[in-house]
Design an enzyme around this catalytic site. Structure first.
Site, PDB file in Angstrom:
ATOM      1  N   HIS A  51    -157.325  12.474-106.258  1.00  0.00           N
ATOM      2  CA  HIS A  51    -158.641  12.546-105.608  1.00  0.00           C
ATOM      3  C   HIS A  51    -158.460  12.653-104.101  1.00  0.00           C
ATOM      4  O   HIS A  51    -157.357  12.458-103.579  1.00  0.00           O
ATOM      5  CB  HIS A  51    -159.470  11.302-105.950  1.00  0.00           C
ATOM      6  CG  HIS A  51    -158.906  10.018-105.386  1.00  0.00           C
ATOM      7  ND1 HIS A  51    -157.879   9.338-105.978  1.00  0.00           N
ATOM      8  CD2 HIS A  51    -159.224   9.305-104.273  1.00  0.00           C
ATOM      9  CE1 HIS A  51    -157.584   8.252-105.265  1.00  0.00           C
ATOM     10  NE2 HIS A  51    -158.384   8.216-104.213  1.00  0.00           N
ATOM     11  N   HIS A  53    -160.852  11.813-100.224  1.00  0.00           N
ATOM     12  CA  HIS A  53    -162.052  11.222 -99.611  1.00  0.00           C
ATOM     13  C   HIS A  53    -162.496  12.123 -98.467  1.00  0.00           C
ATOM     14  O   HIS A  53    -161.720  12.405 -97.563  1.00  0.00           O
ATOM     15  CB  HIS A  53    -161.762   9.818 -99.077  1.00  0.00           C
ATOM     16  CG  HIS A  53    -161.144   8.928-100.104  1.00  0.00           C
ATOM     17  ND1 HIS A  53    -161.857   8.429-101.165  1.00  0.00           N
ATOM     18  CD2 HIS A  53    -159.875   8.484-100.264  1.00  0.00           C
ATOM     19  CE1 HIS A  53    -161.051   7.690-101.919  1.00  0.00           C
ATOM     20  NE2 HIS A  53    -159.844   7.708-101.405  1.00  0.00           N
ATOM     21  N   GLU A  58    -157.639   6.374 -95.630  1.00  0.00           N
ATOM     22  CA  GLU A  58    -157.382   5.215 -96.501  1.00  0.00           C
ATOM     23  C   GLU A  58    -156.126   4.481 -96.041  1.00  0.00           C
ATOM     24  O   GLU A  58    -155.060   5.080 -95.946  1.00  0.00           O
ATOM     25  CB  GLU A  58    -157.215   5.724 -97.943  1.00  0.00           C
ATOM     26  CG  GLU A  58    -156.805   4.661 -98.951  1.00  0.00           C
ATOM     27  CD  GLU A  58    -156.736   5.240-100.368  1.00  0.00           C
ATOM     28  OE1 GLU A  58    -157.625   6.019-100.747  1.00  0.00           O
ATOM     29  OE2 GLU A  58    -155.774   4.908-101.087  1.00  0.00           O
ATOM     30  N   HIS A  97    -154.551  12.532-103.178  1.00  0.00           N
ATOM     31  CA  HIS A  97    -153.565  11.498-103.511  1.00  0.00           C
ATOM     32  C   HIS A  97    -153.872  10.846-104.859  1.00  0.00           C
ATOM     33  O   HIS A  97    -154.951  11.032-105.419  1.00  0.00           O
ATOM     34  CB  HIS A  97    -153.502  10.442-102.401  1.00  0.00           C
ATOM     35  CG  HIS A  97    -154.819   9.799-102.082  1.00  0.00           C
ATOM     36  ND1 HIS A  97    -155.739  10.366-101.234  1.00  0.00           N
ATOM     37  CD2 HIS A  97    -155.384   8.632-102.514  1.00  0.00           C
ATOM     38  CE1 HIS A  97    -156.797   9.580-101.136  1.00  0.00           C
ATOM     39  NE2 HIS A  97    -156.623   8.530-101.904  1.00  0.00           N
ATOM     40  N   GLU A 120    -168.135   6.276-103.381  1.00  0.00           N
ATOM     41  CA  GLU A 120    -167.658   7.183-104.419  1.00  0.00           C
ATOM     42  C   GLU A 120    -168.328   8.553-104.298  1.00  0.00           C
ATOM     43  O   GLU A 120    -167.793   9.554-104.769  1.00  0.00           O
ATOM     44  CB  GLU A 120    -167.928   6.582-105.802  1.00  0.00           C
ATOM     45  CG  GLU A 120    -167.223   5.262-106.054  1.00  0.00           C
ATOM     46  CD  GLU A 120    -165.721   5.326-105.825  1.00  0.00           C
ATOM     47  OE1 GLU A 120    -165.136   6.401-106.024  1.00  0.00           O
ATOM     48  OE2 GLU A 120    -165.140   4.306-105.431  1.00  0.00           O
TER      49      GLU A 120
HETATM   50 MN    MN Z   1    -158.121   7.001-102.420  1.00  0.00          MN
END
Ligand code: MN
Ligand code: MN
Length: 341
Positions: A51, A53, A58, A97, A120
Site C-alpha cells: 500500500h 499513503h 510513515e 510498502h 485509511e
Molecule cells: Mn503504511
C-alpha cells in the site's frame, strides 16, 4: 478522554487475517492536528498488504517481535529489511510498502504519520487498486489472462495471512550487527543514550543520523521513579507521545492562562502542539518509558533550565520578583531530566 490524551490501546480494534490495528487521527483525537498514530500487531506470517499513503510519511518504532518490510522508490529501486524490537523505520510519503510479521510470536509496532488528517481514506492498497481497474487493463499490464485476473481479490485485502518467510527470502533476518543502520532502518535502542544520573535516559534519531527521515524525528525517554522531563517546548514540531511503560503526569501549557494537566498509563497517547510548553513526570513505582514522535526531521527543544541559566540574574530577579539569595538557587546549567525527591 482528556484534551491531550487518548487511550489508544483501549480502542476497539480493526482485525483481519492475523492482524490487529488501532488508529487515532484528528477524528478520534481532535488535538492531534499535525500527527496521527497507529498501534498494529501482526501474527507470524501475517502481512499488512502492499500500500501507499497519499498524504503522510510513515515513521515506526518496533515495540516487540520482528517483521520484514518491502518498499519501492520512484527511481525503481526497492528495499527489503528486517526489524527487531527497538528499531525504527521511515517510509517517505507515497512510497509503496508492506510489513510482515516473521515470528517467533507477535510483532507489535507503533506507526506515526506526519499529518493528523492521515486516514485509511488516503491509504491506497494494491488489491483495491487492481480490483477497481478494468480487468482488460490489469491483464494487459500484468501479462495475465482474463481467467487469471478473475482470481485476484475483489476488494481490499488489508491483512493477508501467509507462511513465515524462509531464510532465503528473508534477506537480512540474521543481522550480525544489530546496530547496523540501513536506508530505511535505524536501530534506536542500540544507540548509547544520553544519561542523567537519577533522572533517566534519552535516545533520539533525526535526519542527521537517518538521512531518509527528512520530515520526522523520534525519541525514547526513560524516566526513573519520580523523575521529570523538565518544562520545555519545541519551536519547530508537534510532539506525539505513546506511553510504552509506567505511569506519568503530563502538563501542556497553551498560553493565555490555559494549561491542561492529565494522567497517563501505558497504552495511552498524548500530544503537545508545536510551541506549547510541556513536561512529563513519572508518577509510577517503576521506570516510565515514552516514545516521542516529531513532525520535523530536525529536533529542536528549549528547556526551562537552559533559558534560566542563560539569562542574567538581575533580569530573573526583576522578572520573577525574587530576592538575590533565592535567584542564586536557580539552575546554572541544563537540567533536562530532573531527579525525583
Ligand atoms: Mn503504511
Ligand atoms: Mn517535548
Amino acid at each position: 478522554m482528556g484534551e491531550f490524551r487518548y487511550r489508544l490501546e483501549k480502542k476497539t480494534p480493526r482485525t483481519g487475517n492475523g492482524g490487529v490495528t488501532r488508529g487515532a487521527s484528528v477524528k478520534e483525537f481532535p488535538a492531534s492536528v499535525g500527527v496521527a498514530g497507529v498501534s498494529m500487531r501482526l501474527a507470524p506470517g501475517a502481512m499488512r498488504e502492499l500500500h501507499w499513503h497519499a498524504n503522510a510519511a510513515e515513521w515506526a518504532y518496533v515495540v516487540s517481535g520482528a517483521c520484514r518490510t518491502t518498499i519501492v522508490h520512484p527511481d525503481g529501486s526497492a528495499y527489503v529489511d528486517t526489524f527487531n524490537a527497538g528499531d525504527v523505520w521511515y517510509f517517505p510519503r507515497g512510497y509503496g510498502h508492506s510489513i510482515q510479521g516473521i515470528g517467533p510470536g507477535e510483532c507489535h509496532f507503533i506507526l506515526i504519520f506526519d499529518n493528523g488528517d492521515f486516514s485509511e481514506d488516503h491509504t491506497f492498497s494494491v488489491t483495491d487498486f487492481l480490483a477497481r481497474m478494468p480487468a482488460e487493463a490489469v491483464a494487459q499490464n500484468l501479462g495475465l489472462s482474463a481467467a487469471e485476473v478473475a482470481t485476484l481479490p475483489k476488494k481490499e485485502v488489508y491483512f493477508a495471512q501467509g507462511p513465515v518467510p524462509d531464510d532465503a527470502s528473508n534477506i537480512s533476518a540474521s543481522r550480525a550487527h544489530p546496530e547496523l543502520v540501513a536506508k530505511h532502518r535505524y536501530p534506536l535502542m542500540a544507540q548509547e543514550p544520553r544519561r542523567v544520573p537519577g533522572g533517566g535516559t534519552q535516545r533520539i534519531v533525526t535526519v542527521d543520523d537517518f538521512p531518509i527521515s527528512k520530515t520526522m524525528a523520534g525519541s525514547v525517554i526513560e524516566l526513573e521513579v519520580g523523575a521529570m522531563r523538565e518544562l520545555h517546548w519545541h519551536p519547530n514540531a508537534d510532539e506525539w507521545q505513546y506511553f510504552l511503560e509506567g505511569s506519568a503526569e503530563v502538563g501542556v501549557f497553551l498560553a493565555e492562562g490555559k494549561a491542561v494537566i492529565d494522567q497517563y498509563e501505558a497504552g495511552d497517547i498524548g500530544y503537545a502542539p508545536m510551541g506549547s510548553g510541556h513536561y512529563i513526570r513519572n508518577t509510577g513505582k517503576g521506570v516510565c518509558r515514552v516514545l516521542l514522535g516529531f513532525n520535523n526531521g530536525h529536533y529542536q527543544a528549549i528547556d526551562m533550565s537552559e533559558w534560566i541559566a542563560g539569562t542574567p540574574r538581575d533580569v530573573l530577579k526583576t522578572n520573577l520578583g525574587l530576592t538575590g539569595e533565592t535567584v542564586e538557587k536557580l539552575p546554572k546549567g541544563t537540567v533536562f531530566l530532573a531527579k525525583g525527591k
